[in-house]
Write a protein that holds these residues in place. Structure first.
Motif, PDB file in Angstrom:
ATOM      1  N   SER A 228       0.828  -1.214   0.000  1.00 17.84           N
ATOM      2  CA  SER A 228       0.000   0.000   0.000  1.00 17.84           C
ATOM      3  C   SER A 228       0.856   1.256   0.000  1.00 17.84           C
ATOM      4  O   SER A 228       0.587   2.211  -0.749  1.00 17.84           O
ATOM      5  N   LEU A 229       1.898   1.271   0.858  1.00 21.12           N
ATOM      6  CA  LEU A 229       2.767   2.436   0.926  1.00 21.12           C
ATOM      7  C   LEU A 229       3.512   2.655  -0.383  1.00 21.12           C
ATOM      8  O   LEU A 229       3.678   3.789  -0.845  1.00 21.12           O
ATOM      9  N   THR A 230       3.976   1.556  -0.994  1.00 19.17           N
ATOM     10  CA  THR A 230       4.697   1.658  -2.265  1.00 19.17           C
ATOM     11  C   THR A 230       3.800   2.219  -3.361  1.00 19.17           C
ATOM     12  O   THR A 230       4.189   3.120  -4.106  1.00 19.17           O
ATOM     13  N   ASP A 231       2.588   1.678  -3.460  1.00 17.75           N
ATOM     14  CA  ASP A 231       1.652   2.146  -4.484  1.00 17.75           C
ATOM     15  C   ASP A 231       1.305   3.623  -4.285  1.00 17.75           C
ATOM     16  O   ASP A 231       1.253   4.396  -5.254  1.00 17.75           O
ATOM     17  N   SER A 232       1.071   4.019  -3.023  1.00 14.27           N
ATOM     18  CA  SER A 232       0.727   5.421  -2.737  1.00 14.27           C
ATOM     19  C   SER A 232       1.878   6.355  -3.088  1.00 14.27           C
ATOM     20  O   SER A 232       1.670   7.442  -3.645  1.00 14.27           O
ATOM     21  N   ALA A 233       3.102   5.926  -2.754  1.00  8.72           N
ATOM     22  CA  ALA A 233       4.273   6.758  -3.050  1.00  8.72           C
ATOM     23  C   ALA A 233       4.483   6.904  -4.548  1.00  8.72           C
ATOM     24  O   ALA A 233       4.812   7.996  -5.043  1.00  8.72           O
ATOM     25  N   ILE A 234       4.266   5.828  -5.304  1.00  3.63           N
ATOM     26  CA  ILE A 234       4.441   5.882  -6.758  1.00  3.63           C
ATOM     27  C   ILE A 234       3.413   6.824  -7.381  1.00  3.63           C
ATOM     28  O   ILE A 234       3.736   7.617  -8.277  1.00  3.63           O
ATOM     29  N   VAL A 235       2.165   6.746  -6.930  1.00  8.10           N
ATOM     30  CA  VAL A 235       1.119   7.636  -7.438  1.00  8.10           C
ATOM     31  C   VAL A 235       1.489   9.094  -7.186  1.00  8.10           C
ATOM     32  O   VAL A 235       1.343   9.955  -8.067  1.00  8.10           O
ATOM     33  N   ALA A 236       1.985   9.384  -5.973  1.00  5.06           N
ATOM     34  CA  ALA A 236       2.366  10.753  -5.627  1.00  5.06           C
ATOM     35  C   ALA A 236       3.516  11.245  -6.497  1.00  5.06           C
ATOM     36  O   ALA A 236       3.523  12.395  -6.969  1.00  5.06           O
ATOM     37  N   ILE A 237       4.495  10.369  -6.745  1.00  2.00           N
ATOM     38  CA  ILE A 237       5.649  10.747  -7.571  1.00  2.00           C
ATOM     39  C   ILE A 237       5.226  10.960  -9.016  1.00  2.00           C
ATOM     40  O   ILE A 237       5.674  11.898  -9.687  1.00  2.00           O
ATOM     41  N   GLN A 238       4.341  10.092  -9.503  1.00  2.00           N
ATOM     42  CA  GLN A 238       3.880  10.232 -10.889  1.00  2.00           C
ATOM     43  C   GLN A 238       3.114  11.539 -11.101  1.00  2.00           C
ATOM     44  O   GLN A 238       3.230  12.169 -12.152  1.00  2.00           O
ATOM     45  N   LYS A 239       2.346  11.936 -10.111  1.00  2.00           N
ATOM     46  CA  LYS A 239       1.626  13.206 -10.204  1.00  2.00           C
ATOM     47  C   LYS A 239       2.597  14.372 -10.263  1.00  2.00           C
ATOM     48  O   LYS A 239       2.336  15.394 -10.911  1.00  2.00           O
ATOM     49  N   ALA A 240       3.735  14.223  -9.583  1.00  2.00           N
ATOM     50  CA  ALA A 240       4.725  15.308  -9.553  1.00  2.00           C
ATOM     51  C   ALA A 240       5.429  15.469 -10.891  1.00  2.00           C
ATOM     52  O   ALA A 240       5.695  16.593 -11.326  1.00  2.00           O
ATOM     53  N   TRP A 241       5.757  14.348 -11.561  1.00  2.00           N
ATOM     54  CA  TRP A 241       6.503  14.498 -12.808  1.00  2.00           C
ATOM     55  C   TRP A 241       5.615  14.363 -14.067  1.00  2.00           C
ATOM     56  O   TRP A 241       6.043  14.670 -15.177  1.00  2.00           O
ATOM     57  N   GLU A 242       4.391  13.837 -13.933  1.00  2.00           N
ATOM     58  CA  GLU A 242       3.420  13.715 -15.023  1.00  2.00           C
ATOM     59  C   GLU A 242       4.022  13.040 -16.264  1.00  2.00           C
ATOM     60  O   GLU A 242       4.129  13.644 -17.337  1.00  2.00           O
TER      61      GLU A 242
END
Length: 258
Positions: A50-64
């Protein structure tokens, strides 16, 4: 005795502890760590995922990455996502390995208190009447000390993190942190015996400082187990039982009662 001789006594007690557990029918006590490992494995894997998936989503939003428009962009985005996934997995597993040792000590504190008492009773023939009140006191004290030691070790990690950037001096930060961890893990295992000696927490801290070699040697196998990737925390539950028996034996050896 010197620090090294005390470490030798503590490590030497492990072989005796394994034989002692087998000889006196204490292998059945490993059932609890097995059940605890199953619970922690399921919860841990779900939490890490869960933490890994949430962190990846947050990072992807940052770099688009979906807005990238060049040849090979899709491959590059996929490679970066995998790299981030891998790094985050490693980070979270290392983090849980660090706190996992203290989680094990806290959750197993009632069993470890019982094991330490039973070991001394068999070795010395002392008759210690079982008391739920005393067991709860031992458990609470074990939890408090585990939290205390965790916070101290956390401060040491923060300090040594900055020290690690100092040329040459920084080279000692990693092995020093390992021995600090060993000391505080050993402290937890030794305190069950100290508590039976009617030592207060303050007196127990002084007692362990005077016998720091025993603490380091006793906590060293437990600390090593936690360094094993993926299965380290699972193994630590079994080693905690052996460490508690070994700590009791080492103290009695140092007191020349064995």
């Amino acid at each position: 005795m010197s620090l090294l001789s005390d470490i030798q006594i503590a490590l030497g007690s492990y072989n005796k502890a394994v034989e002692f557990i087998r000889k006196h029918g204490m292998l059945k006590l490993f059932v609890l760590p097995i059940l605890l490992n199953i619970l922690l494995l399921v919860l841990g894997l779900n939490l890490v995922g869960s933490l890994t998936d949430s962190a990846i989503v947050a990072i992807q939003k940052a770099w688009e990455p979906e807005s990238w428009d060049f040849w090979g962009a899709e491959f590059l985005a996929g490679a970066l996502n995998f790299f981030i996934w891998l790094i985050l997995r490693i980070f979270f597993f290392l983090f849980f390995a660090f706190i996992g040792g203290y989680v094990i000590l806290i959750l197993l504190s009632p069993l470890l208190a019982y094991v330490s008492e039973k070991t001394e009773k068999i070795l010395l023939g002392t008759d210690v009447p079982f008391s739920w009140i005393q067991l709860l006191k031992d458990m609470w004290r074990g939890i408090v000390l585990a939290i205390r030691n965790f916070l101290i070790e956390l401060m040491a990690i923060i300090i040594l993190f900055f020290v690690s950037f100092i040329p040459v001096v920084g080279l000692i930060s990693t092995p020093l942190l390992f021995f600090i961890s060993s000391y505080y893990y050993g402290f937890s295992f030794m305190d069950y015996t100290a508590e039976r000696r009617k030592l207060t927490v303050k007196e127990s801290i002084h007692f362990v400082k005077q016998n720091k070699g025993l603490a380091i040697g006793n906590g060293l196998p437990f600390a090593l187990a936690l360094l094993i990737p993926v299965i380290g925390v699972s193994l630590s539950g079994f080693i905690a039982l052996i460490s508690t028996v070994a700590a009791t034996m080492a103290i009695l050896k140092k007191e020349e009662k064995l």
